[in-house]
Design a protein around this motif. Structure first.
Motif, PDB file in Angstrom:
ATOM      1  N   ILE A 166       0.828  -1.202   0.000  1.00 14.03           N
ATOM      2  CA  ILE A 166       0.000   0.000   0.000  1.00 14.03           C
ATOM      3  C   ILE A 166       0.870   1.263   0.000  1.00 14.03           C
ATOM      4  O   ILE A 166       0.499   2.287  -0.581  1.00 14.03           O
TER       5      ILE A 166
ATOM      6  N   SER B 171      11.991   1.721   6.582  1.00  9.72           N
ATOM      7  CA  SER B 171      11.635   0.304   6.501  1.00  9.72           C
ATOM      8  C   SER B 171      12.533  -0.465   7.458  1.00  9.72           C
ATOM      9  O   SER B 171      13.659  -0.052   7.724  1.00  9.72           O
ATOM     10  N   GLN B 172      12.016  -1.590   7.935  1.00 14.14           N
ATOM     11  CA  GLN B 172      12.855  -2.443   8.785  1.00 14.14           C
ATOM     12  C   GLN B 172      13.978  -3.059   7.957  1.00 14.14           C
ATOM     13  O   GLN B 172      14.974  -3.509   8.516  1.00 14.14           O
TER      14      GLN B 172
ATOM     15  N   ARG C  89      14.868  -2.716   1.295  1.00 15.93           N
ATOM     16  CA  ARG C  89      13.535  -2.271   0.866  1.00 15.93           C
ATOM     17  C   ARG C  89      13.451  -0.738   0.907  1.00 15.93           C
ATOM     18  O   ARG C  89      12.878  -0.116   0.021  1.00 15.93           O
TER      19      ARG C  89
ATOM     20  N   TYR D 135      12.241   2.757  11.787  1.00 15.24           N
ATOM     21  CA  TYR D 135      11.090   3.659  11.889  1.00 15.24           C
ATOM     22  C   TYR D 135      11.411   4.854  12.792  1.00 15.24           C
ATOM     23  O   TYR D 135      10.917   5.956  12.581  1.00 15.24           O
TER      24      TYR D 135
ATOM     25  N   HIS E  74      -1.756  -4.363  10.165  1.00 22.61           N
ATOM     26  CA  HIS E  74      -2.669  -3.900  11.233  1.00 22.61           C
ATOM     27  C   HIS E  74      -2.048  -3.852  12.637  1.00 22.61           C
ATOM     28  O   HIS E  74      -2.202  -2.846  13.340  1.00 22.61           O
TER      29      HIS E  74
ATOM     30  N   LYS F 239      -5.984   1.896   7.452  1.00 24.33           N
ATOM     31  CA  LYS F 239      -7.111   1.170   8.018  1.00 24.33           C
ATOM     32  C   LYS F 239      -6.735  -0.301   8.139  1.00 24.33           C
ATOM     33  O   LYS F 239      -5.914  -0.763   7.341  1.00 24.33           O
TER      34      LYS F 239
ATOM     35  N   TYR G 229      -5.632   7.451  -4.349  1.00 21.84           N
ATOM     36  CA  TYR G 229      -5.095   7.662  -2.991  1.00 21.84           C
ATOM     37  C   TYR G 229      -4.738   9.124  -2.723  1.00 21.84           C
ATOM     38  O   TYR G 229      -4.449   9.494  -1.595  1.00 21.84           O
TER      39      TYR G 229
HETATM   40  N1  LIG Z   1      -6.254   1.706   1.767  1.00 22.36           N
HETATM   41  C1  LIG Z   1      -6.105   0.643   1.001  1.00 22.36           C
HETATM   42  O1  LIG Z   1      -6.583   0.588  -0.127  1.00 22.36           O
HETATM   43  C2  LIG Z   1      -5.309  -0.499   1.505  1.00 22.36           C
HETATM   44  C3  LIG Z   1      -4.971  -1.513   0.623  1.00 22.36           C
HETATM   45  C4  LIG Z   1      -4.169  -2.525   1.077  1.00 22.36           C
HETATM   46  C5  LIG Z   1      -3.775  -2.519   2.396  1.00 22.36           C
HETATM   47  N2  LIG Z   1      -4.152  -1.545   3.247  1.00 22.36           N
HETATM   48  C6  LIG Z   1      -3.732  -1.554   4.639  1.00 22.36           C
HETATM   49  O2  LIG Z   1      -2.362  -1.215   4.673  1.00 22.36           O
HETATM   50  C7  LIG Z   1      -1.684  -1.995   5.637  1.00 22.36           C
HETATM   51  C8  LIG Z   1      -0.502  -2.672   4.974  1.00 22.36           C
HETATM   52  O3  LIG Z   1      -0.957  -3.541   3.968  1.00 22.36           O
HETATM   53  P1  LIG Z   1       0.045  -4.054   2.822  1.00 22.36           P
HETATM   54  O4  LIG Z   1      -0.753  -4.877   1.905  1.00 22.36           O
HETATM   55  O5  LIG Z   1       0.814  -2.911   2.281  1.00 22.36           O
HETATM   56  O6  LIG Z   1       0.989  -5.007   3.688  1.00 22.36           O
HETATM   57  P2  LIG Z   1       2.422  -5.596   3.406  1.00 22.36           P
HETATM   58  O7  LIG Z   1       2.968  -5.088   2.115  1.00 22.36           O
HETATM   59  O8  LIG Z   1       2.364  -7.061   3.572  1.00 22.36           O
HETATM   60  O9  LIG Z   1       3.269  -5.033   4.630  1.00 22.36           O
HETATM   61  C9  LIG Z   1       3.399  -3.664   4.852  1.00 22.36           C
HETATM   62  C10 LIG Z   1       4.652  -3.391   5.651  1.00 22.36           C
HETATM   63  O10 LIG Z   1       4.471  -3.884   6.964  1.00 22.36           O
HETATM   64  C11 LIG Z   1       5.715  -4.352   7.457  1.00 22.36           C
HETATM   65  N3  LIG Z   1       5.626  -5.794   7.743  1.00 22.36           N
HETATM   66  C12 LIG Z   1       5.518  -6.788   6.879  1.00 22.36           C
HETATM   67  N4  LIG Z   1       5.527  -7.959   7.507  1.00 22.36           N
HETATM   68  C13 LIG Z   1       5.638  -7.688   8.774  1.00 22.36           C
HETATM   69  C14 LIG Z   1       5.689  -8.504   9.906  1.00 22.36           C
HETATM   70  N5  LIG Z   1       5.625  -9.831   9.818  1.00 22.36           N
HETATM   71  N6  LIG Z   1       5.796  -7.903  11.072  1.00 22.36           N
HETATM   72  C15 LIG Z   1       5.855  -6.566  11.157  1.00 22.36           C
HETATM   73  N7  LIG Z   1       5.813  -5.755  10.103  1.00 22.36           N
HETATM   74  C16 LIG Z   1       5.710  -6.312   8.928  1.00 22.36           C
HETATM   75  C17 LIG Z   1       6.730  -4.177   6.359  1.00 22.36           C
HETATM   76  O11 LIG Z   1       7.362  -2.950   6.602  1.00 22.36           O
HETATM   77  P3  LIG Z   1       8.934  -2.764   6.330  1.00 22.36           P
HETATM   78  O12 LIG Z   1       9.037  -2.319   4.929  1.00 22.36           O
HETATM   79  O13 LIG Z   1       9.343  -1.772   7.309  1.00 22.36           O
HETATM   80  O14 LIG Z   1       9.593  -4.066   6.593  1.00 22.36           O
HETATM   81  C18 LIG Z   1       5.877  -4.108   5.139  1.00 22.36           C
HETATM   82  O15 LIG Z   1       6.492  -3.411   4.119  1.00 22.36           O
HETATM   83  C19 LIG Z   1      -2.700  -2.965   6.210  1.00 22.36           C
HETATM   84  O16 LIG Z   1      -3.103  -2.541   7.482  1.00 22.36           O
HETATM   85  C20 LIG Z   1      -3.857  -2.921   5.244  1.00 22.36           C
HETATM   86  O17 LIG Z   1      -5.126  -3.046   5.866  1.00 22.36           O
HETATM   87  C21 LIG Z   1      -4.892  -0.533   2.811  1.00 22.36           C
END
Ligand SMILES: NC(=O)c1ccc[n+]([C@@H]2O[C@H](COP(=O)([O-])OP(=O)(O)OC[C@H]3O[C@@H](n4cnc5c(N)ncnc54)[C@H](OP(=O)(O)O)[C@@H]3O)[C@@H](O)[C@H]2O)c1
Length: 359
Positions: free
Chosen positions: A15, A36-37, A41, A58, A76, A97, A309
């Motif tokens: 996202i 990013s951690q 990345r 962070y 989340h 969200k 967005y």
């Molecule tokens: N508004 C929208 O349209 C929309 C769409 C999709 C998602 N979202 C929301 O955005 C959020 C992220 O979703 P996403 O699909 O982008 O997720 P994602 O790509 O899987 O992960 C987002 C980031 O979270 C961190 N992360 C990943 N795995 C982790 C773990 N096991 N423990 C701790 N941190 C971890 C990583 O940050 P680092 O880079 O720092 O490692 C990763 O880059 C969710 O809460 C989702 O509900 C919103």
């Protein structure tokens, strides 16, 4: 604040990329840094989206004095912790969200932001689309009479993958927090907080909700029939039913671009009955203009710019420039109430996340 608003993105996932792409289209926004951690990345994200500063933590991002606002784009369970980190460093925050994993965590962040008089907003992007602005106007003007019911869903089919965040309880997995939050938020926007909440779900192999049905009753008796799923495609439509008509937001309603307004046929039927009752030759003929007005269907196309967005980002910047600490379109009390609703929906399913124990 007349200079561009300086953004930092916390978390470099899926996202975050979409949001960074949207920021590029906004003349008054500048992406200054990403955190990013993973150093790799951060580096590749920074290169792709022209973020000059790339942090491998962070905390470094949050403490950068050249950032005005931090967009929290982690999964989340990270939202509460990461938003607190950025607020603690004096930054405004836009948080993805669901606003937190549960209401208790949401309340903690809200109280902290209010205590520090810092801007905070849930990134419920759907609310800021041109179509949603128009919808709120139509509801205020009672174009369909008093709104009484909502039927809305957000369901899609993902292949089962226990490693994906969608299915992992440790990531707050399940349909409700990922996509169910959208119809719950829509019901809240239209009717306010629910007074009664009923729900049923099917939990999958990993213990998270894969399909669910939710019934909400609001203070004025209004009903919302909601559904969400992550193993089953659903229509992804939203229909608002009023006393004298309905509004159908076409799929995908959560990234809305068109809606059909239908004014009820009741008046037309009443006129027909009158004609029958009085026997046609003696009845006053219905004018064509009345027939065209009642029972009419109008489709409104309200396209959005870019990937959609940019609208939530624009709202954040509007608020910051106006010195506001909260958005009236997505107020914090409402984000909290939505989290309370989500908690109450999943409570009877016995669905608890490892992160819930931090309450
Ligand atoms: N508004 C929208 O349209 C929309 C769409 C999709 C998602 N979202 C929301 O955005 C959020 C992220 O979703 P996403 O699909 O982008 O997720 P994602 O790509 O899987 O992960 C987002 C980031 O979270 C961190 N992360 C990943 N795995 C982790 C773990 N096991 N423990 C701790 N941190 C971890 C990583 O940050 P680092 O880079 O720092 O490692 C990763 O880059 C969710 O809460 C989702 O509900 C919103």
């Amino acid at each position: 604040m007349s200079d561009p608003v300086r953004w930092g993105i916390l978390g470099a996932g899926q996202i975050a990329k979409k949001f960074a792409a949207a920021l590029k289209q906004l003349a008054d926004a500048r992406l200054v840094a990403v955190g990013s951690q993973s150093p790799e990345r951060a580096e590749s994200f920074g290169q792709e989206f022209d973020a000059p500063k790339r942090y491998a933590s962070y905390a470094e991002l949050a403490n950068d004095p050249q950032i005005d606002v931090v967009y929290v784009a982690t999964r989340h369970p990270g939202h509460n912790r990461n938003a607190l980190l950025a607020l603690g460093a004096g930054k405004a925050v836009l948080c993805e969200k669901p606003f937190a994993l549960n209401a208790s965590q949401a309340r903690e962040v809200i109280e902290f932001a209010r205590g520090k008089k810092l801007f905070l907003m849930e990134a419920m992007w759907t609310r800021f689309f041109p179509l949603m602005v128009k919808l709120r106007e139509m509801l205020r003007e009672k174009v369909i009479g008093e709104a009484r019911m909502l039927i809305a869903d957000f369901g899609f089919r993902a292949e089962f993958d226990p490693a994906s965040r969608l299915f992992n309880p440790a990531d707050g997995g399940g349909a409700l927090l990922d996509v169910g939050v959208y119809p719950v938020s829509l019901a809240s926007m239209i009717f306010g907080a629910p007074a009664k909440i009923t729900s049923l779900a099917r939990l999958g192999q990993t213990g998270v909700d894969e399909e669910s049905a939710v019934l909400l009753q609001h203070a004025g008796g209004e009903l919302a029939m909601l559904g969400c799923a992550l193993r089953t495609n659903m229509p992804q439509e939203a229909v608002i039913l009023g006393r004298s008509g309905q509004i159908r937001i076409h799929s995908p309603w959560w990234r809305p671009h068109s809606m059909t307004l239908t004014i009820d046929q009741d008046q037309k039927r009443a006129e027909r009955k009158k004609r029958l009752r009085f026997n046609l030759p003696f009845a006053r003929p219905i004018s064509l203009s009345i027939i065209a007005r009642v029972g009419s269907e109008n489709t409104l196309e309200l396209p959005y710019e870019g990937n959609g967005y940019g609208y939530e980002a624009a709202e954040v910047m509007r608020c910051l420039r106006a010195g506001k600490v909260e958005s009236s379109v997505m107020p914090l009390d409402e984000s909290l109430s939505i989290m309370q609703t989500l908690d109450a929906i999943r409570a009877p399913w016995g669905l608890r996340y490892p992160g819930d124990s931090r309450e």
